[in-house]
Write an enzyme that holds these catalytic residues in place. Sequence first.
Site, short mmCIF file in Angstrom:
data_model
loop_
_atom_site.label_atom_id
_atom_site.label_comp_id
_atom_site.label_asym_id
_atom_site.label_seq_id
_atom_site.Cartn_x
_atom_site.Cartn_y
_atom_site.Cartn_z
NE ARG A 1 -6.76 10.16 -7.30
CZ ARG A 1 -8.12 10.06 -7.47
NH1 ARG A 1 -8.83 9.21 -6.25
NH2 ARG A 1 -8.96 10.61 -8.13
CD GLU B 1 -7.98 6.57 -4.77
OE1 GLU B 1 -9.12 6.15 -4.79
OE2 GLU B 1 -7.50 7.41 -5.07
CB SER C 1 8.78 5.76 14.62
OG SER C 1 9.44 7.15 14.66
#
Length: 158
Positions: free
Chosen positions: A98, A101, A124
């Site tokens: 997730r 995602e 960074s």
Amino acid sequence: MATTPKILSTLPNVFTSLHEAKIKSKLTFAQLGEAIGRNEWYTTAIFYGQARPDKSDVEKLSAALGLQQGFLEEAFGEDFFPLRGLGEFPPQDPVLYRLYEVIVVYGYPLKHMINEKFGDGIMSAIDFEGDVEKVKGSQGEDRVKITLNGKFLPYRRW
């Protein structure tokens, strides 16, 4: 009953030992971070070999978890270097998937906003801090709040 994460089977034994000692101690990563003077996220990364503890961290982890200091010193000696990429890609674990995602779905808008606000560059992952908080949503539901805080690194023209 708490169990050690499956990914540990791919790592040196010291990480299983750290997790087992954490379970036995009943300490949270936040409490362990406080005990060693580090951020909760960084402390957790040590437990997966993704961050390098210094001598003081090792001494304090030994004391907090009841692990032999010599065992930890040997495991995290001069030859230890963090492995910062673990597991399958894309990840199969639902929590990790997730998060992946989120980047797949919202990555380009996020990149555009970073470039619009800062210019041509990146955030960074080396000069980085992160936090995870449990917050309440507008309907009283539990929500996960993740803060990613990294130094901006502009691309150099040459």
